[in-house]
Motif scaffolding. Structure first.
Motif, PDB file in Angstrom:
ATOM      1  N   SER A   1       0.823  -1.213   0.000  1.00 39.35           N
ATOM      2  CA  SER A   1       0.000   0.000   0.000  1.00 39.35           C
ATOM      3  C   SER A   1       0.856   1.262   0.000  1.00 39.35           C
ATOM      4  CB  SER A   1      -0.941  -0.006   1.215  1.00 39.35           C
ATOM      5  OG  SER A   1      -0.209  -0.109   2.423  1.00 39.35           O
ATOM      6  N   ALA A   2       2.006   1.238   0.680  1.00 39.89           N
ATOM      7  CA  ALA A   2       2.886   2.411   0.678  1.00 39.89           C
ATOM      8  C   ALA A   2       3.406   2.696  -0.728  1.00 39.89           C
ATOM      9  CB  ALA A   2       4.050   2.198   1.648  1.00 39.89           C
ATOM     10  N   CYS A   3       3.753   1.630  -1.444  1.00 41.31           N
ATOM     11  CA  CYS A   3       4.233   1.808  -2.820  1.00 41.31           C
ATOM     12  C   CYS A   3       3.125   2.362  -3.708  1.00 41.31           C
ATOM     13  CB  CYS A   3       4.722   0.464  -3.371  1.00 41.31           C
ATOM     14  SG  CYS A   3       6.267  -0.121  -2.640  1.00 41.31           S
ATOM     15  N   ILE A   4       1.922   1.854  -3.537  1.00 38.54           N
ATOM     16  CA  ILE A   4       0.810   2.300  -4.376  1.00 38.54           C
ATOM     17  C   ILE A   4       0.463   3.759  -4.083  1.00 38.54           C
ATOM     18  CG2 ILE A   4      -1.632   1.904  -4.922  1.00 38.54           C
ATOM     19  CD1 ILE A   4      -1.092  -1.094  -4.374  1.00 38.54           C
ATOM     20  N   LYS A   5       0.580   4.162  -2.832  1.00 38.96           N
ATOM     21  CA  LYS A   5       0.374   5.576  -2.496  1.00 38.96           C
ATOM     22  C   LYS A   5       1.432   6.441  -3.180  1.00 38.96           C
ATOM     23  CE  LYS A   5      -1.884   4.745   1.965  1.00 38.96           C
ATOM     24  NZ  LYS A   5      -1.753   4.833   3.449  1.00 38.96           N
ATOM     25  N   ARG A   6       2.655   5.940  -3.237  1.00 38.86           N
ATOM     26  CA  ARG A   6       3.723   6.661  -3.915  1.00 38.86           C
ATOM     27  C   ARG A   6       3.419   6.767  -5.411  1.00 38.86           C
ATOM     28  NH1 ARG A   6       7.568   3.356  -2.859  1.00 38.86           N
ATOM     29  NH2 ARG A   6       7.984   4.149  -0.783  1.00 38.86           N
ATOM     30  N   VAL A   7       2.874   5.692  -5.969  1.00 35.26           N
ATOM     31  CA  VAL A   7       2.501   5.707  -7.384  1.00 35.26           C
ATOM     32  C   VAL A   7       1.429   6.754  -7.641  1.00 35.26           C
ATOM     33  CG1 VAL A   7       1.295   4.373  -9.163  1.00 35.26           C
ATOM     34  CG2 VAL A   7       3.215   3.354  -7.922  1.00 35.26           C
ATOM     35  N   LEU A   8       0.469   6.881  -6.730  1.00 39.38           N
ATOM     36  CA  LEU A   8      -0.569   7.896  -6.909  1.00 39.38           C
ATOM     37  C   LEU A   8       0.041   9.292  -6.953  1.00 39.38           C
ATOM     38  CD1 LEU A   8      -3.579   8.636  -7.114  1.00 39.38           C
ATOM     39  CD2 LEU A   8      -3.592   8.837  -4.616  1.00 39.38           C
ATOM     40  N   THR A   9       1.039   9.546  -6.120  1.00 35.67           N
ATOM     41  CA  THR A   9       1.726  10.838  -6.150  1.00 35.67           C
ATOM     42  C   THR A   9       2.357  11.084  -7.515  1.00 35.67           C
ATOM     43  OG1 THR A   9       2.200  10.686  -3.781  1.00 35.67           O
ATOM     44  CG2 THR A   9       3.540  12.221  -5.066  1.00 35.67           C
ATOM     45  N   ILE A  10       2.965  10.035  -8.086  1.00 33.10           N
ATOM     46  CA  ILE A  10       3.566  10.148  -9.418  1.00 33.10           C
ATOM     47  C   ILE A  10       2.487  10.417 -10.459  1.00 33.10           C
ATOM     48  CG2 ILE A  10       4.810   8.872 -11.207  1.00 33.10           C
ATOM     49  CD1 ILE A  10       6.258   7.386  -8.914  1.00 33.10           C
TER      50      ILE A  10
ATOM     51  N   HIS B   1      11.423   6.260 -21.473  1.00 36.34           N
ATOM     52  CA  HIS B   1      12.082   6.735 -20.274  1.00 36.34           C
ATOM     53  C   HIS B   1      12.111   5.612 -19.248  1.00 36.34           C
ATOM     54  CE1 HIS B   1      11.514  11.020 -21.600  1.00 36.34           C
ATOM     55  NE2 HIS B   1      10.517  10.432 -22.235  1.00 36.34           N
ATOM     56  N   VAL B   2      13.213   5.484 -18.536  1.00 35.78           N
ATOM     57  CA  VAL B   2      13.316   4.546 -17.424  1.00 35.78           C
ATOM     58  C   VAL B   2      13.562   5.381 -16.176  1.00 35.78           C
ATOM     59  CG1 VAL B   2      14.569   2.614 -16.416  1.00 35.78           C
ATOM     60  CG2 VAL B   2      14.222   2.717 -18.896  1.00 35.78           C
ATOM     61  N   ALA B   3      12.670   5.279 -15.186  1.00 30.29           N
ATOM     62  CA  ALA B   3      12.774   6.097 -13.982  1.00 30.29           C
ATOM     63  C   ALA B   3      12.387   5.260 -12.780  1.00 30.29           C
ATOM     64  CB  ALA B   3      11.870   7.331 -14.099  1.00 30.29           C
ATOM     65  N   SER B   4      12.708   5.761 -11.605  1.00 33.85           N
ATOM     66  CA  SER B   4      12.434   5.030 -10.371  1.00 33.85           C
ATOM     67  C   SER B   4      11.199   5.580  -9.678  1.00 33.85           C
ATOM     68  CB  SER B   4      13.636   5.120  -9.421  1.00 33.85           C
ATOM     69  OG  SER B   4      13.321   4.580  -8.157  1.00 33.85           O
ATOM     70  N   SER B   5      10.264   4.701  -9.377  1.00 32.16           N
ATOM     71  CA  SER B   5       9.088   5.132  -8.622  1.00 32.16           C
ATOM     72  C   SER B   5       9.456   5.409  -7.166  1.00 32.16           C
ATOM     73  CB  SER B   5       7.990   4.068  -8.683  1.00 32.16           C
ATOM     74  OG  SER B   5       8.425   2.860  -8.086  1.00 32.16           O
ATOM     75  N   PHE B   6      10.611   4.908  -6.721  1.00 33.19           N
ATOM     76  CA  PHE B   6      11.064   5.154  -5.356  1.00 33.19           C
ATOM     77  C   PHE B   6      11.789   6.494  -5.233  1.00 33.19           C
ATOM     78  CE2 PHE B   6      10.698   0.575  -5.847  1.00 33.19           C
ATOM     79  CZ  PHE B   6       9.977   0.229  -4.728  1.00 33.19           C
ATOM     80  N   ALA B   7      12.226   7.051  -6.358  1.00 36.26           N
ATOM     81  CA  ALA B   7      12.893   8.360  -6.364  1.00 36.26           C
ATOM     82  C   ALA B   7      12.448   9.113  -7.611  1.00 36.26           C
ATOM     83  CB  ALA B   7      14.413   8.188  -6.332  1.00 36.26           C
ATOM     84  N   PRO B   8      11.169   9.465  -7.700  1.00 40.42           N
ATOM     85  CA  PRO B   8      10.645  10.069  -8.934  1.00 40.42           C
ATOM     86  C   PRO B   8      11.238  11.434  -9.259  1.00 40.42           C
ATOM     87  CG  PRO B   8       9.011  10.168  -7.167  1.00 40.42           C
ATOM     88  CD  PRO B   8      10.127   9.292  -6.674  1.00 40.42           C
ATOM     89  N   GLU B   9      11.862  12.067  -8.262  1.00 42.33           N
ATOM     90  CA  GLU B   9      12.469  13.376  -8.518  1.00 42.33           C
ATOM     91  C   GLU B   9      13.807  13.257  -9.238  1.00 42.33           C
ATOM     92  OE1 GLU B   9      14.290  11.736  -4.896  1.00 42.33           O
ATOM     93  OE2 GLU B   9      12.233  11.873  -5.661  1.00 42.33           O
ATOM     94  N   VAL B  10      14.369  12.056  -9.305  1.00 38.12           N
ATOM     95  CA  VAL B  10      15.668  11.843  -9.946  1.00 38.12           C
ATOM     96  C   VAL B  10      15.456  11.608 -11.441  1.00 38.12           C
ATOM     97  CG1 VAL B  10      17.699  10.356 -10.070  1.00 38.12           C
ATOM     98  CG2 VAL B  10      16.652  10.877  -7.848  1.00 38.12           C
ATOM     99  N   LEU B  11      16.209  12.351 -12.254  1.00 42.94           N
ATOM    100  CA  LEU B  11      16.114  12.191 -13.700  1.00 42.94           C
ATOM    101  C   LEU B  11      16.614  10.813 -14.088  1.00 42.94           C
ATOM    102  CD1 LEU B  11      15.475  13.685 -16.382  1.00 42.94           C
ATOM    103  CD2 LEU B  11      17.911  14.209 -16.514  1.00 42.94           C
ATOM    104  N   GLY B  12      15.810  10.072 -14.855  1.00 43.01           N
ATOM    105  CA  GLY B  12      16.182   8.722 -15.254  1.00 43.01           C
ATOM    106  C   GLY B  12      16.929   8.694 -16.576  1.00 43.01           C
ATOM    107  N   SER B  13      16.718   7.641 -17.328  1.00 40.23           N
ATOM    108  CA  SER B  13      17.350   7.487 -18.641  1.00 40.23           C
ATOM    109  C   SER B  13      16.285   7.607 -19.720  1.00 40.23           C
ATOM    110  CB  SER B  13      18.037   6.128 -18.753  1.00 40.23           C
ATOM    111  OG  SER B  13      19.063   5.995 -17.796  1.00 40.23           O
ATOM    112  N   GLU B  14      16.709   8.090 -20.876  1.00 33.54           N
ATOM    113  CA  GLU B  14      15.791   8.295 -21.984  1.00 33.54           C
ATOM    114  C   GLU B  14      16.353   7.620 -23.228  1.00 33.54           C
ATOM    115  OE1 GLU B  14      13.596  12.019 -24.361  1.00 33.54           O
ATOM    116  OE2 GLU B  14      15.070  12.395 -22.793  1.00 33.54           O
TER     117      GLU B  14
END
Length: 814
Positions: A30-39, A290-303
């Motif tokens: 549930s914590a991960c899914i809440k984080r996904v909602l923020t994204i 794009h490849v990005a982290s749902s655990f650190a969505p503020e970090v720029l991923g790869s494109e």
């Protein structure tokens, strides 16, 4: 996570739909899914499409149920109940009773069906059972989005996605698109099941491990999307597997064709199937992945997409163990070439007559060859590969690769048909040590540094004119690229680089208006390992940006004195922020132009020496005036002459006020380790109070009022066999320190008494240089020497950054 470049002059037309895929680890609890909602709130808009994997390890649990069912294990019932409880827990933790009740009822029905299938010929219903994980995940996320954010609905991929068979998973795009379009609803967020689809007979089918990534790019192709983002548990694609190569660096941008080769050769994040739809021939545009982290969505991923020359210089090293090399003369025939399209092989070379396959494919390949009455030789092998744009055509890279793999005694070297990889075939598995050695050899020069130049006036023009030769001359600048030009109102930003030889012309033709917000948005999402802003402006307003630069980890090289001489709290904040983020801040040219006075003070401090006194003549203008003034002509005449030669500021009072010298003394005192502000330095303004606030025209008309004062000062000094000089001095005292800037009388033998006009001189006394002070003297102003000093800082900064390694934080790779 589509990165928007607000000050770019060549943006592509926006396409409304974007696809976002969330992996199992991103939806694990549930914590991960809440984080996904923020994204979702931040990155998704209505009509976007979300593709999901099963929650956490649900798919693994379903596979485990098969094993229990086939073994007729009594633990099957309790395992099914445990699976049900885990799903109920997610529903109850996230949804209200009203929102959750329909999902609970649907889950009850699914569990009954699941139990029936597992107890009655589970192999017949394998794909239907495995599909439950994605169905439950999509239902739950859609309901949660609807409850907390905006209207959402689910799409079961089995209702539109038609693939030919489970083995090849080739999509029937035309038929799939017709059915897909019929399922879409306007102004709602669709949540779509990944991993599953149907064959041409309408039977459920799965797309294999990591199939949800493939589902996402298929959806992007069907929806004509511009971007597809894989939200996972890593923040991008790296130059090697960061779990085993600590010095792996993130590849911020990767060309499509290189990414496909990387996926084919074992990259832990990219998979060859995932990339297939990105080149679907009916697409009218390029899809960027794009490849990005749902655990650190503020970090720029790869494109991954279509880029210019800079992105094409990215390199990666990968390995594949537990492979088989199958060799036969028959493999050279056209018949074999056609037949082997049915097998999942890593490498085929029909001219040399061999294929490389995974261990699990051996039986299928050898059986087929045996049925053709063909003799074959099978050898266990491994591969280690370097992947990069046209790397096989770069002789120096191939030679470097051979040297790095020499100790492993490769059986042979292979270059891919597309020239994007060079491969060593090894007789034993590729060890972690070998992978690290190859990675170091191939990527040691690959740290990419972006350069943004602010201020395109006299010094800026000279700096840019020197840049092409500097980039080719210094090894440390080998991967440094000019990517931005900033004027006071217009900017030119190009991720793929600006030709420094054409910088001024390109700026004049293509620069666009910008503001601080637009600039900061791009700077916060730049696609480089490091970014350096070179501040050649005299602007106090631009120096106020430094705090945000440092907060973003951006480095600054400045000839601008405002930040380094800011009030003490602000200055300390800048130092603290730069230290926290690892930002470099070099400003050798803030004092003395290209003279190395800043370097000298830093070196003394690093060496353990303690500075006692700093003094000198810090103004080229005032140096010229008082070296030239002998009372034979009025001081006002000399001042106007200096102004006409461009030796003073347009308003000479800026020089005569002493404020510039005061700031320089403050900067040097701070470098020496003392904490003080401008108000702690007394300064003698050489302009009478009556002339300080009038207009410049009136001042020039009345500047003869200066003459009597300077004539008297000169006469008094001459009577004592002395001269007058405008001197800055900071000295440590028993009570603390004393700092002043003033017109002083000096003996004719004094070090400051006889300078070449316009020269600066700096005298440093320390514990080590006490009786015989350290003196640095030379031109303290001028476009060429200032620009040269900035280039000196740039070389040092790039040398430092090229040695920098950032620990990789990783939660695990799917």
């Amino acid at each position: 996570m589509s990165r928007v470049n607000p000050v770019h002059t060549e943006q592509a037309n926006a396409i409304s739909t974007n696809v976002h895929k969330f992996g199992g680890s991103s939806l694990a609890d549930s914590a991960c899914i809440k984080r996904v909602l923020t994204i979702v709130r931040r990155h998704c808009k209505k009509d976007d499409l979300i593709v999901v994997s099963a929650n956490g390890d649900t798919t693994d649990t379903l596979f485990a149920l098969f094993e229990l069912a086939e073994a007729h294990d009594e633990a099957l019932s309790s395992a099914i109940e445990s699976l049900k409880l885990s799903q109920l827990k997610l529903i109850r933790e996230l949804l209200s009773i009203e929102s959750g009740q329909p999902l609970i009822e649907a889950l009850d029905a699914d569990i009954k069906q699941l139990t029936f299938w597992l107890l009655n010929q589970p192999q017949q219903f394998t794909n239907q059972i495995l599909a439950f994980g994605e169905v439950w995940s999509a239902r739950l996320l859609s309901a949660y989005i609807s409850q907390e954010y905006t209207a959402s609905y689910t799409i079961d991929a089995r209702d539109y996605l038609i693939v030919d068979d489970a083995k090849h998973c080739q999509v029937q795009y035309e038929a799939s698109q017709q059915q897909f379009n019929q399922l879409l609803e306007d102004q709602k967020l669709a949540v779509i099941t990944g991993y599953i689809g149907k064959d041409s007979k309408g039977e459920a089918i799965t797309l294999g491990r990591n199939g949800s990534d493939y589902s996402a790019t298929i959806v992007a192709a069907l929806a004509q999307a511009k971007n597809v983002t894989l939200w996972t548990d890593v923040d991008g694609i790296y130059s090697a597997d960061p779990r085993v190569v600590p010095n792996a660096r993130k590849l911020h941008r990767l060309p499509n064709e290189v990414a496909k080769e990387l996926g084919r050769l074992g990259n832990p994040v990219l998979h060859a199937k995932t990339l297939k739809p990105l080149s679907f021939e009916q697409l009218p545009h390029t899809v960027h992945l794009h490849v990005a982290s749902s655990f650190a969505p503020e970090v720029l991923g790869s494109e991954i997409g279509s880029f210019g020359e800079i992105a094409k210089q990215e390199l990666s090293v990968t390995r594949l163990n537990d492979l088989l090399l199958i060799e036969s003369e028959f493999l050279k025939t056209e018949q074999a070439k056609i037949a082997f399209e049915q097998f999942s092989v890593e490498q085929i070379d029909h001219e040399l007559g061999f294929v490389v396959v995974q261990q699990h494919t051996q039986q299928q390949v050898t059986d087929w060859l045996a049925s053709s009455n063909v003799q074959v030789r099978v050898t266990p092998i491994a591969l280690v590969a370097a992947v990069g744009h046209n790397i096989a055509q770069q002789g120096n890279m191939f030679a470097r690769f051979k040297r790095a793999t020499k100790s492993a005694k490769p059986l042979r070297f292979i270059q891919s048909s597309n020239n994007h990889s060079i491969i060593a075939v090894l007789k034993e598995n590729c060890t972690i040590e070998l992978l690290n050695r190859v990675h170091h050899a191939m990527t040691k020069d690959a740290r990419h540094i972006g350069l943004v130049v602010a201020g395109l006036g006299n010094i800026g023009e000279v700096f840019l004119s020197m840049l092409p030769e500097q980039l080719s001359r210094h090894h440390s600048l080998e991967n440094t690229y000019l990517v931005g030009l900033l004027g006071s109102k217009k900017a030119l930003i190009r991720d793929d680089g600006i030709n420094p030889a054409l910088a001024k012309a390109l700026y004049e033709q293509h620069a666009n208006d910008y503001d601080k917000a637009a600039l900061m948005e791009w700077l916060g999402n730049h696609p480089y390992d490091e970014l350096i802003v070179v501040d050649l402006t005299p602007s106090e307003e631009f120096s106020d940006y430094y705090q945000e630069f440092f907060a973003k980890g951006i480095h600054v090289i400045g000839a601008n004195k405002w930040a380094a001489s800011a009030d003490t709290p602000q200055y300390n904040r800048l130092l603290s922020t730069a230290s926290e983020t690892g930002s470099l801040w070099y400003g050798n040219t803030t004092v003395g132009a290209g003279l190395p006075v800043n370097y000298a003070l830093n070196d003394l401090a690093r060496s353990g020496d303690k500075v006692i006194e700093i003094s000198g003549i810090f103004s080229g203008t005032l140096s010229w005036l008082f070296e030239s003034y002998d009372a034979s002509v009025p001081f006002s005449t000399l001042l106007k002459d200096a102004r006409n030669q461009g030796l003073t500021e347009p308003d000479p009072r800026e020089d005569l006020s002493g404020k510039d010298v005061q700031r320089k003394l403050l900067i040097l005192a701070r470098l020496a380790g003392f904490e003080l502000s401008l108000s702690d330095i007394s300064v003698q303004n050489l302009v009478p109070e009556a002339l300080q606030t009038i207009s410049i025209d009136e001042f020039l008309a009345r500047c003869e009022e200066l003459d009597d004062y300077f004539e008297q000062a000169f006469s008094d000094a001459k009577a004592q066999n002395q001269c007058i000089r405008y001197v800055a001095k900071f000295a440590k005292t028993s009570a603390g320190y004393k700092a002043e800037v003033c017109l002083a009388q000096l003996g004719l033998s004094h070090a400051f008494a006889s300078l070449t006009p316009c020269d600066n001189i700096f005298q440093i006394k320390s514990q080590w240089y006490h009786d015989n002070p350290l003196i640095i003297r030379g031109p303290g102003a001028g476009r060429e020497v200032t620009a040269g000093g900035v280039h000196s800082d740039l070389v040092v900064a790039c040398q430092t950054l090229n040695k920098k390694s950032k620990p990789v934080e990783i939660r695990g790779i799917n």
